[in-house]
Design an enzyme around this catalytic site. Structure first.
Site, PDB file in Angstrom:
ATOM      1  N   TYR A  21      -6.943  -0.045  10.082  1.00 37.32           N
ATOM      2  CA  TYR A  21      -7.355   1.345  10.279  1.00 37.32           C
ATOM      3  C   TYR A  21      -8.092   1.870   9.062  1.00 37.32           C
ATOM      4  CZ  TYR A  21      -3.565   3.257   7.329  1.00 37.32           C
ATOM      5  OH  TYR A  21      -2.748   3.576   6.283  1.00 37.32           O
ATOM      6  N   ARG A  81       1.529 -12.045  26.035  1.00 38.53           N
ATOM      7  CA  ARG A  81       1.955 -11.986  24.640  1.00 38.53           C
ATOM      8  C   ARG A  81       2.070 -13.398  24.079  1.00 38.53           C
ATOM      9  NH1 ARG A  81       6.699 -12.406  21.736  1.00 38.53           N
ATOM     10  NH2 ARG A  81       6.831 -11.081  19.889  1.00 38.53           N
ATOM     11  N   LYS A 127      -5.871  -2.917   4.925  1.00 39.37           N
ATOM     12  CA  LYS A 127      -5.423  -1.626   5.475  1.00 39.37           C
ATOM     13  C   LYS A 127      -4.920  -1.842   6.906  1.00 39.37           C
ATOM     14  CE  LYS A 127      -6.544   3.280   5.140  1.00 39.37           C
ATOM     15  NZ  LYS A 127      -5.310   3.679   4.480  1.00 39.37           N
ATOM     16  N   GLU A 152       1.849   1.585  -6.069  1.00 38.64           N
ATOM     17  CA  GLU A 152       1.105   2.745  -5.550  1.00 38.64           C
ATOM     18  C   GLU A 152       2.085   3.636  -4.812  1.00 38.64           C
ATOM     19  OE1 GLU A 152      -1.853   1.548  -2.632  1.00 38.64           O
ATOM     20  OE2 GLU A 152      -0.512   0.054  -1.772  1.00 38.64           O
ATOM     21  N   LEU A 165      -3.574  -1.049  -2.107  1.00 40.14           N
ATOM     22  CA  LEU A 165      -4.778  -0.820  -1.308  1.00 40.14           C
ATOM     23  C   LEU A 165      -5.917  -0.430  -2.250  1.00 40.14           C
ATOM     24  CD1 LEU A 165      -5.621  -0.516   1.763  1.00 40.14           C
ATOM     25  CD2 LEU A 165      -5.655   1.917   1.249  1.00 40.14           C
TER      26      LEU A 165
HETATM   27  N1  PDD Z   1      -3.717   6.290   3.190  1.00 39.86           N
HETATM   28  N2  PDD Z   1      -2.570   3.327  -0.759  1.00 39.86           N
HETATM   29  C1  PDD Z   1      -2.064   3.388   0.491  1.00 39.86           C
HETATM   30  C2  PDD Z   1      -0.867   2.542   0.811  1.00 39.86           C
HETATM   31  C3  PDD Z   1      -2.638   4.240   1.456  1.00 39.86           C
HETATM   32  O1  PDD Z   1      -2.135   4.273   2.703  1.00 39.86           O
HETATM   33  C4  PDD Z   1      -3.746   5.051   1.089  1.00 39.86           C
HETATM   34  C5  PDD Z   1      -4.417   5.968   2.061  1.00 39.86           C
HETATM   35  C6  PDD Z   1      -4.237   4.956  -0.225  1.00 39.86           C
HETATM   36  C7  PDD Z   1      -5.431   5.743  -0.683  1.00 39.86           C
HETATM   37  O2  PDD Z   1      -6.610   5.230  -0.121  1.00 39.86           O
HETATM   38  P1  PDD Z   1      -7.887   6.148   0.157  1.00 39.86           P
HETATM   39  O3  PDD Z   1      -8.206   6.824  -1.113  1.00 39.86           O
HETATM   40  O4  PDD Z   1      -8.890   5.195   0.597  1.00 39.86           O
HETATM   41  O5  PDD Z   1      -7.484   7.142   1.236  1.00 39.86           O
HETATM   42  C8  PDD Z   1      -3.635   4.075  -1.110  1.00 39.86           C
HETATM   43  C9  PDD Z   1      -4.320   7.072   4.261  1.00 39.86           C
HETATM   44  C10 PDD Z   1      -4.864   8.384   3.827  1.00 39.86           C
HETATM   45  C11 PDD Z   1      -3.347   7.142   5.415  1.00 39.86           C
HETATM   46  O6  PDD Z   1      -2.663   6.150   5.635  1.00 39.86           O
HETATM   47  O7  PDD Z   1      -3.301   8.159   6.112  1.00 39.86           O
END
Ligand code: PDD
Length: 286
Positions: A32, A100, A152, A184, A208
């Site tokens: 995503y 599946r 992601k 993070e 990420l």
């Molecule tokens: N999440 N680390 C993780 C685990 C994240 O899920 C996200 C973002 C980030 C920051 O990434 P970015 O700056 O590209 O948004 C770091 C999004 C916002 C979410 O899951 O809704």
């Protein structure tokens, strides 16, 4: 109700139907992106689409659309959902084969990826109201996720569980630690400031590669801040002068307390303020 996109059609959310055999549903076999739009203007679209491409490649899912088609679809979603402050959510899964099976569907099955987009309202982040920002609180928890956090993936159960713990303890975010080092947040990247130096964990399979992280590092460089991309410990986190988290929906947000402990003087710090101003000017140059 918001207009969603599903496999070529624009629909109301309650009209969109996905097969229960979709591998996203059965195996979390998909990826995503979350892209912010403020006043109808998408921010970081290029970087988000690059990361989408990278996540798809990591899972050997063929990118179902060209870059131009993605760009036009994202703009279309913004236009169809009122051109306001929105977060555009993109999900691509490996699709819905006829049964599946853990292994990927064979090419002969011609299973097409499922492409789903939604738009939800986005609250303006703290950088839009720097003086009124009080900062947020966080907790620290073990990072119980898998070892490909650079993808992601929609497989977010550990993130969801730990975010819920944060929520139940009245905190906004949980900051994660693995093997003695901070990685993070559950949905954000993490930065500390100590003696004027900004420190953030380096890119690796443990975090990420955040799009906002790219912009924060760029703004820090422009401001002449000293920067270190290196691992740091929970003790360093707790002893920081400033602590920030970054994400597409929060921009860069100061964390002013960890559990009962204040970070610095318990207020958003001066380096955050300058950074927030700079990021604001970068996002809205006019
Ligand atoms: N999440 N680390 C993780 C685990 C994240 O899920 C996200 C973002 C980030 C920051 O990434 P970015 O700056 O590209 O948004 C770091 C999004 C916002 C979410 O899951 O809704």
């Amino acid at each position: 109700m918001n207009t969603v996109y599903l496999n070529g059609d624009f629909l109301l959310a309650n009209q969109a139907k996905i097969s229960p055999l979709d591998r996203g549903f059965l195996f979390a076999d998909g990826i995503y992106e979350v892209i912010p739009a403020v006043g109808g203007i998408l921010f970081g679209l290029d970087e988000h689409l690059k990361r989408l491409e990278r996540s798809l490649a990591a899972l050997s899912i063929e990118n179902p659309m060209s870059k131009e088609a993605w760009v036009s679809l994202c703009h279309d979603m913004v236009a169809r959902n009122g051109e306001g402050d929105l977060s555009i959510y993109i999900q691509v899964t490996r699709g819905a084969p006829y049964k599946r099976d853990h292994k990927f569907p064979a090419p002969a099955d011609e299973v097409k990826p499922t492409v789903f987009l939604t738009a939800s309202s986005l609250e303006r982040s703290s950088i839009y109201n720097i003086d009124a920002t009080k900062g947020a609180s966080a907790i620290v928890r073990d990072d119980i996720r898998w070892s490909r956090c650079d993808i992601k993936s929609v497989s977010l159960l550990p993130n969801v569980m730990i975010k819920q713990e944060a929520n139940e303890s009245g905190a906004m975010e949980a900051i994660l630690k693995r093997d003695g080092f901070i990685t993070e947040g559950t949905s954000s990247n993490v930065f500390i400031v100590k003696n004027g130096i900004v420190v953030t964990p380096p890119l690796s399979n443990r975090i990420l590669p955040g799009v906002t992280r790219i912009f924060v590092l760029k703004m820090c460089e422009e401001l002449g801040y000293k920067l270190e991309e290196r691992d740091f410990t929970e003790d360093e986190l707790r002893a920081a002068d400033e602590l920030w988290i970054s994400s597409s929906t929060k921009d860069v947000l100061p964390i002013v307390s960890l559990e009962e402990d204040a970070i610095g003087d318990g207020k958003p710090g001066p380096m955050w303020k300058d950074l927030a101003e700079r990021l604001m000017a970068f996002k809205h140059p006019d």
